[in-house]
Design an enzyme around this catalytic site. Sequence first.
Site, PDB file in Angstrom:
ATOM      1  N   GLU A 144      14.087  43.608  36.243  1.00 35.05           N
ATOM      2  CA  GLU A 144      12.957  43.962  37.114  1.00 35.05           C
ATOM      3  C   GLU A 144      12.966  45.440  37.486  1.00 35.05           C
ATOM      4  O   GLU A 144      13.082  45.799  38.658  1.00 35.05           O
ATOM      5  CB  GLU A 144      12.942  43.080  38.366  1.00 35.05           C
ATOM      6  N   CYS A 153      14.670  57.471  44.488  1.00 36.95           N
ATOM      7  CA  CYS A 153      15.632  58.045  45.399  1.00 36.95           C
ATOM      8  C   CYS A 153      15.251  59.510  45.594  1.00 36.95           C
ATOM      9  O   CYS A 153      14.580  60.084  44.751  1.00 36.95           O
ATOM     10  CB  CYS A 153      17.010  57.832  44.760  1.00 36.95           C
ATOM     11  N   CYS A 155      17.453  62.117  46.119  1.00 32.96           N
ATOM     12  CA  CYS A 155      18.683  62.924  46.099  1.00 32.96           C
ATOM     13  C   CYS A 155      18.478  64.252  45.359  1.00 32.96           C
ATOM     14  O   CYS A 155      17.418  64.505  44.808  1.00 32.96           O
ATOM     15  CB  CYS A 155      19.805  62.122  45.432  1.00 32.96           C
ATOM     16  N   CYS A 158      17.511  63.871  41.699  1.00 32.88           N
ATOM     17  CA  CYS A 158      16.105  63.502  41.535  1.00 32.88           C
ATOM     18  C   CYS A 158      15.201  64.694  41.857  1.00 32.88           C
ATOM     19  O   CYS A 158      14.147  64.868  41.246  1.00 32.88           O
ATOM     20  CB  CYS A 158      15.754  62.306  42.416  1.00 32.88           C
ATOM     21  N   GLU A 304      11.408  34.302  34.104  1.00 35.33           N
ATOM     22  CA  GLU A 304      11.878  33.563  35.283  1.00 35.33           C
ATOM     23  C   GLU A 304      10.694  32.765  35.803  1.00 35.33           C
ATOM     24  O   GLU A 304       9.732  33.341  36.306  1.00 35.33           O
ATOM     25  CB  GLU A 304      12.358  34.530  36.380  1.00 35.33           C
TER      26      GLU A 304
HETATM   27  C1  GLA Z   1      13.863  38.145  40.772  1.00 31.06           C
HETATM   28  C2  GLA Z   1      15.095  38.563  39.997  1.00 31.06           C
HETATM   29  C3  GLA Z   1      16.157  37.516  39.950  1.00 31.06           C
HETATM   30  C4  GLA Z   1      16.260  36.826  41.264  1.00 31.06           C
HETATM   31  C5  GLA Z   1      14.934  36.233  41.655  1.00 31.06           C
HETATM   32  C6  GLA Z   1      14.984  35.460  42.964  1.00 31.06           C
HETATM   33  O1  GLA Z   1      12.855  37.634  40.032  1.00 31.06           O
HETATM   34  O2  GLA Z   1      14.834  39.016  38.707  1.00 31.06           O
HETATM   35  O3  GLA Z   1      17.370  38.125  39.627  1.00 31.06           O
HETATM   36  O4  GLA Z   1      16.672  37.750  42.199  1.00 31.06           O
HETATM   37  O5  GLA Z   1      14.029  37.283  41.817  1.00 31.06           O
HETATM   38  O6  GLA Z   1      15.139  36.288  44.073  1.00 31.06           O
HETATM   39 ZN    ZN Z   2      18.427  60.262  42.876  1.00 31.32          ZN
END
Ligand code: GLA
Ligand code: ZN
Length: 670
Positions: A144, A153, A155, A158, A304
């Site tokens: 993600e 960030c 810093c 950056c 997911e």
């Molecule tokens: C996201 C993340 C997972 C997990 C789920 C649930 O989709 O990719 O690693 O953290 O949320 O919180």
């Molecule tokens: Zn940074």
Amino acid sequence: MKIHFGVDYYPEHWPRERWETDARLMKEMGIQVVRMGEFSWHKFEPEEGKYDFSWLDEAIGVLGRYDIKTIVGTPTAAPPAWLINKHPDILPIDREGRTRGFGGRHHDCQSNLTYRKYISDLVERMTLHYALNPNVIGWQPDNELGNSHDELCTCDSCRRAFQHWLKKKYTSVEKLNEAWGTNFWSQNYNDFNEVFTPRITASGENPSMILDWRRFHSDLILGFIKLQIDIIRKNCPTHFITHNYMGFSDTVNYYKLADLLDFVSHDNYPGGHFAKLPQQDISDVAASLDVVRSYKNQSYWIMEEQSGITGWEVMGRAPKPGQLSAWAVQAIAHGADAVVYFRWRSCSFGTEEYWHGILPHSGNPGRSYNELKELSAKLAPIMDEMQGAVPKAEVGIIYSFDQEYALRSQPQNPRLSYTGQCLKYYKALHDHNVSVDFVDPERDFSQYRVLIAPLQYLMSPELEDKYFEYVKNGGRLVLTMRCGVKNTTNICMTERDLPGRLGELAGIKIYDYDCLNEADVDLKYNDVISKGDMWADIITPDEGTKVLAVYASDFYKDEAAITCRKYEKGACYYVGTEPREKIMEEFIRTVLKEADINKDYECSDNIEMVTKSNENGEWLFVINHSEAEGTYKVPDNFNLMIGNDSGTLAPFEYHIYDTRVKSSNHALAQ
Ligand code: GLA
Ligand code: ZN
């Protein structure tokens, strides 16, 4: 082998003796793939330079014996404590100038070169190690991207990267000063190396700087991930690379990220992210599936998929019986080739103890397991043929990261949001079961009969040209309020009255407007009376421009609110406010009718109908998203493939039709 169902699996959270049972239970419920490893840096490299892949090798082997393949996640969203202790400058610094500490995840600065070196070394080792493993089929680098990196960030590393990015873009500091309007409040720079990262100020911000900062940030993340992608491609040329997106999340430009991937994946939690919403509106879920498909204009995976109650510190609602299946079927209907559930089993420790898996803490199969097992058994046999199928959309909604960035930092009306407006139009179309693509403003528009372009706030001559061209070729363009206000460096344009050059296309001028901050206005469309919300562009139509709706209160009572300029073939509509539901419904109905977009089926409100197709055929999904029974009508020649009694759906039930089989059999028989 085509893959349809999978799970996210964390063997390292469970004793070795359990793995065999997990693999068997997975196999029995139709699981063909697992994703593993994406947070386990310390398991892979417990001490600097000491690599250990044996635990994952073993897990891959056990699963492989049950014909279950593996997608390996690179664990770069969770740098281990030894690394942070040795190089504390890897920790990100937020806008308040605070160092964010170890103890969660994503505690990293993505421009930090030391960090990037450790990542290259680890990913090099991992990819060499797994290149020839017959059970490994693909990779998910990081996890993600953009999650937890919002505005981070700031810093020193950056800051240097930002200065470098600006220098490349503007070439001279004079151009930068002009582009950012730094004459205001004496913000002028003598050199690029005087530019700061945007820390929290004593008061106010420069909108042009913030827009470039967000663009920079997206590019930074793209560069960060490209480093890994290049290594994977070099060492594992036969494996695919994907990444788990988060729908409308905007930190990374997802269109650009898609160019680096073989296909896009999405994390789908229709139950809502507990803390914000107990449950998402079903049209918002549909929109996030459609936008994910649109980022690469092809079928996608769910990496997911919700498999139980969501929760960290607090929890969401329990999915009702049948609801997990309805959500998964919805994802498939909108173009998912495979659904991977998060997660296999609820973890008994850590931040996500209450983010529920298919199996409960006890590991004993229960309601979710049985329901999803039945789903795989029903769907897998027909999903081979559906591989690559997507809805064929005749309507596009322009979706632009730049507009989102600019309007997020300056919403004008605090309730106004760019993505929010896109979703309002999407919902009205979804109510008509009309398939929608979200469209990158840089892509070709010609395939759409209707193009809805909400809040075209930042405008360039090139984009204006594209809209003119689109309408000239017979397209129907819908423009809305706050159109053509600023140039692409986020500075108000002064050459013309609003909405700029596109006013010629829409056949209107806007000399005056009202921000409906904590207010609304009466709106009249034919005989329908409702409200306009958020904003009111007071439209002066040119001669020959038709007025579709007028304001019915305030000092601009009877002035035009929605207009239409017709051309020989195409048309340009302008909507100066946010029409509340009844009028939105009426307006969309008119646009669809004029564009000759009709559906030959109908249904009750709680039902969603989605068609997708590929070279093998076309399928219609009918899904009941509610606890009430629903009804629908389809043409007689549609062949019911899944379900019994056509025309009625029990709560959360779904039916799937092959829309061609009967007629083609019929043709053959003759
Ligand atoms: C996201 C993340 C997972 C997990 C789920 C649930 O989709 O990719 O690693 O953290 O949320 O919180
Ligand atoms: Zn940074």
